[in-house]
Design a protein around this motif. Structure first.
Motif, PDB file in Angstrom:
ATOM      1  N   LEU A   1       0.807  -1.218   0.000  1.00  0.00           N
ATOM      2  CA  LEU A   1       0.000   0.000   0.000  1.00  0.00           C
ATOM      3  C   LEU A   1       0.844   1.274   0.000  1.00  0.00           C
ATOM      4  O   LEU A   1       0.303   2.379   0.059  1.00  0.00           O
ATOM      5  CB  LEU A   1      -0.921  -0.002   1.224  1.00  0.00           C
ATOM      6  CG  LEU A   1      -2.037  -1.053   1.180  1.00  0.00           C
ATOM      7  CD1 LEU A   1      -2.718  -1.163   2.538  1.00  0.00           C
ATOM      8  CD2 LEU A   1      -3.049  -0.732   0.097  1.00  0.00           C
ATOM      9  N   GLY A   2       2.163   1.120  -0.050  1.00  0.00           N
ATOM     10  CA  GLY A   2       3.045   2.278  -0.079  1.00  0.00           C
ATOM     11  C   GLY A   2       3.090   3.050   1.221  1.00  0.00           C
ATOM     12  O   GLY A   2       3.356   4.263   1.235  1.00  0.00           O
ATOM     13  N   LEU A   3       2.871   2.362   2.343  1.00  0.00           N
ATOM     14  CA  LEU A   3       2.893   3.012   3.657  1.00  0.00           C
ATOM     15  C   LEU A   3       4.312   3.053   4.218  1.00  0.00           C
ATOM     16  O   LEU A   3       5.165   2.251   3.818  1.00  0.00           O
ATOM     17  CB  LEU A   3       1.972   2.251   4.619  1.00  0.00           C
ATOM     18  CG  LEU A   3       0.498   2.175   4.206  1.00  0.00           C
ATOM     19  CD1 LEU A   3      -0.280   1.288   5.166  1.00  0.00           C
ATOM     20  CD2 LEU A   3      -0.114   3.563   4.128  1.00  0.00           C
ATOM     21  N   PRO A   4       4.593   3.963   5.156  1.00  0.00           N
ATOM     22  CA  PRO A   4       5.940   4.026   5.745  1.00  0.00           C
ATOM     23  C   PRO A   4       6.313   2.716   6.422  1.00  0.00           C
ATOM     24  O   PRO A   4       5.471   2.056   7.040  1.00  0.00           O
ATOM     25  CB  PRO A   4       5.818   5.147   6.785  1.00  0.00           C
ATOM     26  CG  PRO A   4       4.678   5.984   6.324  1.00  0.00           C
ATOM     27  CD  PRO A   4       3.707   5.037   5.680  1.00  0.00           C
ATOM     28  N   ILE A   5       7.566   2.333   6.291  1.00  0.00           N
ATOM     29  CA  ILE A   5       8.073   1.099   6.897  1.00  0.00           C
ATOM     30  C   ILE A   5       9.205   1.448   7.847  1.00  0.00           C
ATOM     31  O   ILE A   5      10.132   2.171   7.483  1.00  0.00           O
ATOM     32  CB  ILE A   5       8.548   0.114   5.812  1.00  0.00           C
ATOM     33  CG1 ILE A   5       7.343  -0.374   4.991  1.00  0.00           C
ATOM     34  CG2 ILE A   5       9.274  -1.078   6.434  1.00  0.00           C
ATOM     35  CD1 ILE A   5       7.711  -1.237   3.819  1.00  0.00           C
ATOM     36  N   ARG A   6       9.077   0.962   9.104  1.00  0.00           N
ATOM     37  CA  ARG A   6      10.056   1.196  10.171  1.00  0.00           C
ATOM     38  C   ARG A   6      10.303   2.685  10.408  1.00  0.00           C
ATOM     39  O   ARG A   6      11.421   3.110  10.683  1.00  0.00           O
ATOM     40  CB  ARG A   6      11.363   0.447   9.886  1.00  0.00           C
ATOM     41  CG  ARG A   6      11.152  -1.065   9.773  1.00  0.00           C
ATOM     42  CD  ARG A   6      12.434  -1.854   9.839  1.00  0.00           C
ATOM     43  NE  ARG A   6      12.162  -3.268   9.616  1.00  0.00           N
ATOM     44  CZ  ARG A   6      12.369  -3.903   8.464  1.00  0.00           C
ATOM     45  NH1 ARG A   6      12.895  -3.248   7.440  1.00  0.00           N
ATOM     46  NH2 ARG A   6      12.071  -5.171   8.332  1.00  0.00           N
ATOM     47  N   ASP A   7       9.252   3.474  10.274  1.00  0.00           N
ATOM     48  CA  ASP A   7       9.288   4.904  10.576  1.00  0.00           C
ATOM     49  C   ASP A   7       7.985   5.231  11.299  1.00  0.00           C
ATOM     50  O   ASP A   7       7.041   5.778  10.714  1.00  0.00           O
ATOM     51  CB  ASP A   7       9.424   5.729   9.294  1.00  0.00           C
ATOM     52  CG  ASP A   7       9.698   7.203   9.586  1.00  0.00           C
ATOM     53  OD1 ASP A   7       9.449   7.638  10.735  1.00  0.00           O
ATOM     54  OD2 ASP A   7      10.140   7.920   8.664  1.00  0.00           O
ATOM     55  N   PRO A   8       7.905   4.874  12.599  1.00  0.00           N
ATOM     56  CA  PRO A   8       6.623   4.991  13.311  1.00  0.00           C
ATOM     57  C   PRO A   8       6.103   6.411  13.422  1.00  0.00           C
ATOM     58  O   PRO A   8       4.887   6.620  13.393  1.00  0.00           O
ATOM     59  CB  PRO A   8       6.928   4.395  14.685  1.00  0.00           C
ATOM     60  CG  PRO A   8       8.412   4.385  14.814  1.00  0.00           C
ATOM     61  CD  PRO A   8       8.951   4.236  13.433  1.00  0.00           C
ATOM     62  N   ALA A   9       6.986   7.393  13.540  1.00  0.00           N
ATOM     63  CA  ALA A   9       6.517   8.774  13.622  1.00  0.00           C
ATOM     64  C   ALA A   9       5.840   9.175  12.312  1.00  0.00           C
ATOM     65  O   ALA A   9       4.760   9.791  12.319  1.00  0.00           O
ATOM     66  CB  ALA A   9       7.684   9.703  13.944  1.00  0.00           C
ATOM     67  N   ALA A  10       6.466   8.840  11.188  1.00  0.00           N
ATOM     68  CA  ALA A  10       5.870   9.161   9.880  1.00  0.00           C
ATOM     69  C   ALA A  10       4.558   8.425   9.685  1.00  0.00           C
ATOM     70  O   ALA A  10       3.584   8.983   9.156  1.00  0.00           O
ATOM     71  CB  ALA A  10       6.846   8.806   8.759  1.00  0.00           C
ATOM     72  N   ALA A  11       4.500   7.170  10.115  1.00  0.00           N
ATOM     73  CA  ALA A  11       3.265   6.399   9.989  1.00  0.00           C
ATOM     74  C   ALA A  11       2.158   6.988  10.850  1.00  0.00           C
ATOM     75  O   ALA A  11       0.990   7.047  10.440  1.00  0.00           O
ATOM     76  CB  ALA A  11       3.516   4.940  10.375  1.00  0.00           C
ATOM     77  N   GLY A  12       2.508   7.454  12.065  1.00  0.00           N
ATOM     78  CA  GLY A  12       1.535   8.094  12.935  1.00  0.00           C
ATOM     79  C   GLY A  12       1.008   9.386  12.346  1.00  0.00           C
ATOM     80  O   GLY A  12      -0.200   9.669  12.391  1.00  0.00           O
ATOM     81  N   ARG A  13       1.904  10.188  11.765  1.00  0.00           N
ATOM     82  CA  ARG A  13       1.478  11.444  11.135  1.00  0.00           C
ATOM     83  C   ARG A  13       0.577  11.175   9.935  1.00  0.00           C
ATOM     84  O   ARG A  13      -0.431  11.881   9.728  1.00  0.00           O
ATOM     85  CB  ARG A  13       2.706  12.263  10.705  1.00  0.00           C
ATOM     86  CG  ARG A  13       3.501  12.845  11.870  1.00  0.00           C
ATOM     87  CD  ARG A  13       4.501  13.879  11.388  1.00  0.00           C
ATOM     88  NE  ARG A  13       5.506  13.308  10.498  1.00  0.00           N
ATOM     89  CZ  ARG A  13       6.669  12.799  10.907  1.00  0.00           C
ATOM     90  NH1 ARG A  13       6.967  12.784  12.214  1.00  0.00           N
ATOM     91  NH2 ARG A  13       7.541  12.309  10.041  1.00  0.00           N
ATOM     92  N   LEU A  14       0.915  10.156   9.154  1.00  0.00           N
ATOM     93  CA  LEU A  14       0.083   9.806   7.998  1.00  0.00           C
ATOM     94  C   LEU A  14      -1.316   9.400   8.450  1.00  0.00           C
ATOM     95  O   LEU A  14      -2.321   9.831   7.865  1.00  0.00           O
ATOM     96  CB  LEU A  14       0.747   8.687   7.193  1.00  0.00           C
ATOM     97  CG  LEU A  14       0.021   8.216   5.926  1.00  0.00           C
ATOM     98  CD1 LEU A  14       1.025   7.763   4.873  1.00  0.00           C
ATOM     99  CD2 LEU A  14      -0.963   7.069   6.203  1.00  0.00           C
TER     100      LEU A  14
END
Length: 296
Positions: free
Chosen positions: A100-113
């Protein structure tokens, strides 16, 4: 939409990354104005029960913090409901997030998304596979690949090389598998094959693009069949799976179907990397079964 969001956390994912990832993901959501509640579990059954309770109580989203195993559990809680799924991918494989093109191993970026998607309506309704009462998002494996999983799970040595050692051991013992398959309810056929992979998503095993052309919102599975082949051919074809170029090999065929019945003796199926049970089984593609926070 409620402003309370549920973080569904696997503290052991990715050799402990799950526990560390929860904090920056939660901080990103709180900074965006959301109240965050964390759900853990004593074991998988307890964790799933708690996730389902959160969904039933009306949580604004269920955010899975972990790897594909935890995403698989989260799918069991949100599939068929209006509750959106967010993914903070910090596991070993992360194939669902990768597709799905989601951030991988970047929890802050994933949380912001996830926060941005909740505020702006950025989501994607995707299909899921269903076998009985189990849902899967990526790939259902059966055959050589699932036997490698079986052997790897039994091995008590090898560390990060366990999967490679299991492949070598299975190659030494490998014989083509007699399958009986039925596609979209049509007449059943019998074939000998190395493996049959049923793809809602593109990859398994941390980026092995076994169903490289699969689309997660077309209402269809991509069924990749690696036919009868020698060990030498298998050794040549298998490395190509990481690039998805194996689909051009004469031993490989792909069919797009909405349902498949699979039967073979002595074969365990795995879905999203988790054991599903012994064949036979019937898998059905359910269009738009889950809403995923994608930010676009």
């Amino acid at each position: 939409m409620t402003s309370e969001i549920t973080l569904f956390v696997n503290p052991t994912a990715g050799r402990g990354r799950g526990a560390h990832a929860a904090q920056p993901a939660a901080s990103a959501l709180r900074d965006a104005g959301f109240a965050v509640r964390t759900v853990l579990g004593a074991d998988a059954d307890d964790a799933l029960r708690r996730a389902r309770e959160a969904v039933a109580a009306g949580t604004g989203a269920l955010i899975a913090v972990g790897g594909d195993g935890l995403v698989s559990l989260a799918l069991q809680a949100v599939a068929g409901t209006a509750t959106p799924l967010g993914v903070v991918a910090v596991g070993t494989g992360n194939d669902f997030a990768r597709a799905l093109g989601l951030p991988i191993r970047d929890p802050a970026a994933a949380g912001r998304l996830a926060a941005r998607a909740l505020k702006e309506g950025g989501h994607r309704d995707i299909d899921l596979g269903r076998v009985g009462d189990r849902w899967f998002g990526s790939v259902l494996a059966s055959g050589f690949d699932s036997r490698v999983n079986d052997r790897g799970n039994r091995m008590r040595f090898g560390g990060r090389f366990t999967y490679d050692l299991a492949i070598l051991a299975e190659l030494a013992a490998f014989r083509p598998i007699p399958y009986r398959i039925r596609l979209d309810g049509k007449e059943a056929t019998e074939i000998e094959a190395t493996l049959i992979a049923v793809g809602n998503g593109t990859s398994y095993g941390g980026g092995m693009r076994i169903c490289a052309d699969a689309e997660m919102d077309d209402g269809l599975f991509d069924v990749t069949v690696v036919g009868r082949c020698t060990r030498t051919t298998l050794l040549k074809v298998f490395p190509k799976v990481y690039r998805g170029t194996h689909l051009d090999h004469p031993a490989v065929t792909v069919r797009r179907v909405s349902s498949i019945e699979l039967a073979a003796a002595g074969v365990t199926a795995y879905a999203d990397g988790e054991p599903l049970g012994a064949l036979p089984l019937t898998a059905t593609c359910v269009p738009g079964a889950v809403r995923v926070l994608t930010g676009s």
